[in-house]
Scaffold this active site. Structure first.
Site, PDB file in Angstrom:
ATOM      1  N   GLU A 299      -2.685  -9.002   2.808  1.00 24.78           N
ATOM      2  CA  GLU A 299      -3.123  -9.563   4.088  1.00 24.78           C
ATOM      3  C   GLU A 299      -4.635  -9.468   4.277  1.00 24.78           C
ATOM      4  OE1 GLU A 299      -2.698  -5.208   5.065  1.00 24.78           O
ATOM      5  OE2 GLU A 299      -1.776  -6.648   3.690  1.00 24.78           O
TER       6      GLU A 299
ATOM      7  N   HIS B 179      -3.783  -4.703  -0.487  1.00 20.36           N
ATOM      8  CA  HIS B 179      -3.395  -5.311   0.787  1.00 20.36           C
ATOM      9  C   HIS B 179      -3.481  -6.836   0.667  1.00 20.36           C
ATOM     10  CE1 HIS B 179      -3.208  -1.785   3.456  1.00 20.36           C
ATOM     11  NE2 HIS B 179      -4.129  -1.267   2.659  1.00 20.36           N
TER      12      HIS B 179
ATOM     13  N   CYS C 113       0.842  -1.196   0.000  1.00 20.12           N
ATOM     14  CA  CYS C 113       0.000   0.000   0.000  1.00 20.12           C
ATOM     15  C   CYS C 113       0.882   1.252   0.000  1.00 20.12           C
ATOM     16  CB  CYS C 113      -1.002  -0.027   1.145  1.00 20.12           C
ATOM     17  SG  CYS C 113      -2.360   1.160   0.904  1.00 20.12           S
TER      18      CYS C 113
END
EC number: 4.3.2.10
Length: 206
Positions: free
Chosen positions: A189, A187, A83
């Site tokens: 994750e 992202h 990011c």
């Protein structure tokens, strides 16, 4: 087989614990720290980042993060930006008319997206680079989670870099693979199985 060691760089920005958990789930041994020695010696370094470009750069400088990243890249030791952690790898970011110098590993500016609704928040597909290691084996309709108002919208760096694009009214860089230095605007994750696959591919390459 010994687990690969990864440091998530703690410079006051980013989803540190969610990144840590996501990396642990794909088999990495993960430490969240600002310690220079740990960041330099780990098999891989993750540079997260959320919020303003200028604030992230200020936090990075407080822990000599620019030097850590530069020395790792110079030594061919893998670094993954996520990011705003991707954005700060470029020469500069422009927010509200103010230009802030970045780490300068890639030329060009990170600028505001031009779209009716900002930020770009939600799931989106990407056009992955041919030969990409990060996206290897993923379906073309795999979706990733984005939350951002700014992005790199052109590439002026090495012609050998592998570029993955996404579109939110206009194209922007969703990921870059450039030797030891890789980055994602989305992202991983927060991107479910597709994001886990990207992280797993990165860890496997350490």
């Amino acid at each position: 087989m010994t687990a690969k060691s990864v440091v998530v760089l703690d410079y006051g920005s980013g989803n540190l614990r969610s990144a840590q958990r996501a990396l642990q789930r794909v088999g990495a041994e993960v430490e969240v720290t600002a310690d220079t020695d740990a960041a330099m010696t780990a098999d891989g370094l993750v540079v997260p980042g959320v919020g303003a470009f200028a604030a992230c750069m200020a936090g990075l400088r407080k822990i000599s993060g620019e030097r850590i990243i530069a020395e790792r890249v110079a030594a061919g030791r893998p670094v993954l930006g996520v990011c705003v952690g991707m954005q700060i790898l470029f020469a500069c970011g422009v927010e509200f008319g103010v230009q802030t110098p970045g780490c300068g590993h890639w030329p060009g500016a990170v600028i505001r997206l031009e779209a009716p609704v900002i930020p770009h928040m939600g799931w989106n597909v990407v056009d992955s680079a041919a030969g990409s290691a990060l996206f290897k084996g993923l379906d073309v309709d795999a979706r990733f989670y984005f939350v951002h108002s700014y992005a790199a919208q052109r590439w002026e760096g090495s012609p050998d870099a592998l570029l993955t694009w996404a579109t939110y009214r206009a194209p922007f860089l969703a990921a870059v693979e450039d030797g030891a230095l890789a980055a994602t605007q989305f992202h991983p994750e927060k991107s479910g199985d597709a994001g886990a696959a990207v992280l797993s591919s990165w860890v496997d390459g350490l």
